[in-house]
Design a protein around this motif. Structure first.
Motif, PDB file in Angstrom:
ATOM      1  N   ARG A   1       0.836  -1.186   0.000  1.00 52.32           N
ATOM      2  CA  ARG A   1       0.000   0.000   0.000  1.00 52.32           C
ATOM      3  C   ARG A   1       0.878   1.245   0.000  1.00 52.32           C
ATOM      4  O   ARG A   1       1.929   1.276   0.587  1.00 52.32           O
ATOM      5  N   SER A   2       0.382   2.259  -0.618  1.00 55.01           N
ATOM      6  CA  SER A   2       1.157   3.495  -0.660  1.00 55.01           C
ATOM      7  C   SER A   2       0.786   4.411   0.502  1.00 55.01           C
ATOM      8  O   SER A   2      -0.275   4.293   1.112  1.00 55.01           O
ATOM      9  N   THR A   3       1.656   5.318   0.810  1.00 57.58           N
ATOM     10  CA  THR A   3       1.477   6.233   1.927  1.00 57.58           C
ATOM     11  C   THR A   3       0.189   7.045   1.785  1.00 57.58           C
ATOM     12  O   THR A   3      -0.523   7.271   2.752  1.00 57.58           O
ATOM     13  N   VAL A   4      -0.113   7.468   0.575  1.00 60.12           N
ATOM     14  CA  VAL A   4      -1.276   8.321   0.357  1.00 60.12           C
ATOM     15  C   VAL A   4      -2.571   7.601   0.733  1.00 60.12           C
ATOM     16  O   VAL A   4      -3.552   8.245   1.100  1.00 60.12           O
ATOM     17  N   ASN A   5      -2.603   6.285   0.694  1.00 60.85           N
ATOM     18  CA  ASN A   5      -3.799   5.525   1.047  1.00 60.85           C
ATOM     19  C   ASN A   5      -3.850   5.163   2.521  1.00 60.85           C
ATOM     20  O   ASN A   5      -4.794   4.514   2.960  1.00 60.85           O
ATOM     21  N   PRO A   7      -4.133   6.717   6.134  1.00 63.21           N
ATOM     22  CA  PRO A   7      -4.382   7.999   6.797  1.00 63.21           C
ATOM     23  C   PRO A   7      -3.382   8.322   7.906  1.00 63.21           C
ATOM     24  O   PRO A   7      -3.078   9.493   8.142  1.00 63.21           O
ATOM     25  N   PHE A   8      -2.855   7.316   8.582  1.00 59.51           N
ATOM     26  CA  PHE A   8      -1.891   7.569   9.657  1.00 59.51           C
ATOM     27  C   PHE A   8      -0.570   8.087   9.091  1.00 59.51           C
ATOM     28  O   PHE A   8       0.009   9.046   9.596  1.00 59.51           O
ATOM     29  N   LEU A   9      -0.085   7.462   8.016  1.00 56.31           N
ATOM     30  CA  LEU A   9       1.156   7.925   7.388  1.00 56.31           C
ATOM     31  C   LEU A   9       0.957   9.264   6.688  1.00 56.31           C
ATOM     32  O   LEU A   9       1.824  10.130   6.730  1.00 56.31           O
ATOM     33  N   ALA A  10      -0.188   9.435   6.050  1.00 59.40           N
ATOM     34  CA  ALA A  10      -0.479  10.697   5.372  1.00 59.40           C
ATOM     35  C   ALA A  10      -0.528  11.855   6.362  1.00 59.40           C
ATOM     36  O   ALA A  10      -0.164  12.986   6.025  1.00 59.40           O
ATOM     37  N   GLU A  11      -0.968  11.585   7.583  1.00 59.33           N
ATOM     38  CA  GLU A  11      -0.985  12.630   8.605  1.00 59.33           C
ATOM     39  C   GLU A  11       0.438  13.008   9.023  1.00 59.33           C
ATOM     40  O   GLU A  11       0.739  14.173   9.249  1.00 59.33           O
ATOM     41  N   LEU A  12       1.323  12.004   9.110  1.00 57.18           N
ATOM     42  CA  LEU A  12       2.711  12.270   9.486  1.00 57.18           C
ATOM     43  C   LEU A  12       3.477  12.997   8.389  1.00 57.18           C
ATOM     44  O   LEU A  12       4.288  13.880   8.653  1.00 57.18           O
ATOM     45  N   VAL A  13       3.252  12.586   7.143  1.00 56.65           N
ATOM     46  CA  VAL A  13       3.954  13.168   5.999  1.00 56.65           C
ATOM     47  C   VAL A  13       2.919  13.470   4.917  1.00 56.65           C
ATOM     48  O   VAL A  13       2.675  12.644   4.038  1.00 56.65           O
TER      49      VAL A  13
END
Length: 68
Positions: A1-5, A7-13
């Motif tokens: 899975r990519s970061t953009v999908n 929500p936890f990683l997308a919030e960090l970066v």
């Protein structure tokens, strides 16, 4: 899975950046936050991304997170 999908990683970066060594950035007149254009060696692919100037990458390398 990519970061953009994720929500936890997308919030960090929330936005990908291109990490560039301070000496190379200085040679090119680039500062953190500047929009730069990345072009493939064959010139067929290109994209725009914000620069992040740092000592934490080799002077001859450009680093971007995979998954954006």
């Amino acid at each position: 899975r990519s970061t953009v999908n994720n929500p936890f990683l997308a919030e960090l970066v929330p936005e990908n950046t291109a990490w560039m060594h301070t000496s190379r950035a200085a040679d090119l007149g680039i500062a953190t936050g500047d929009m730069i254009e990345i072009v493939s060696a064959d010139g067929m692919s290109r994209g725009r991304i914000k620069a992040f100037v740092t000592e934490c990458v080799h002077p001859e390398a450009l680093f971007m997170l995979h998954g954006f």
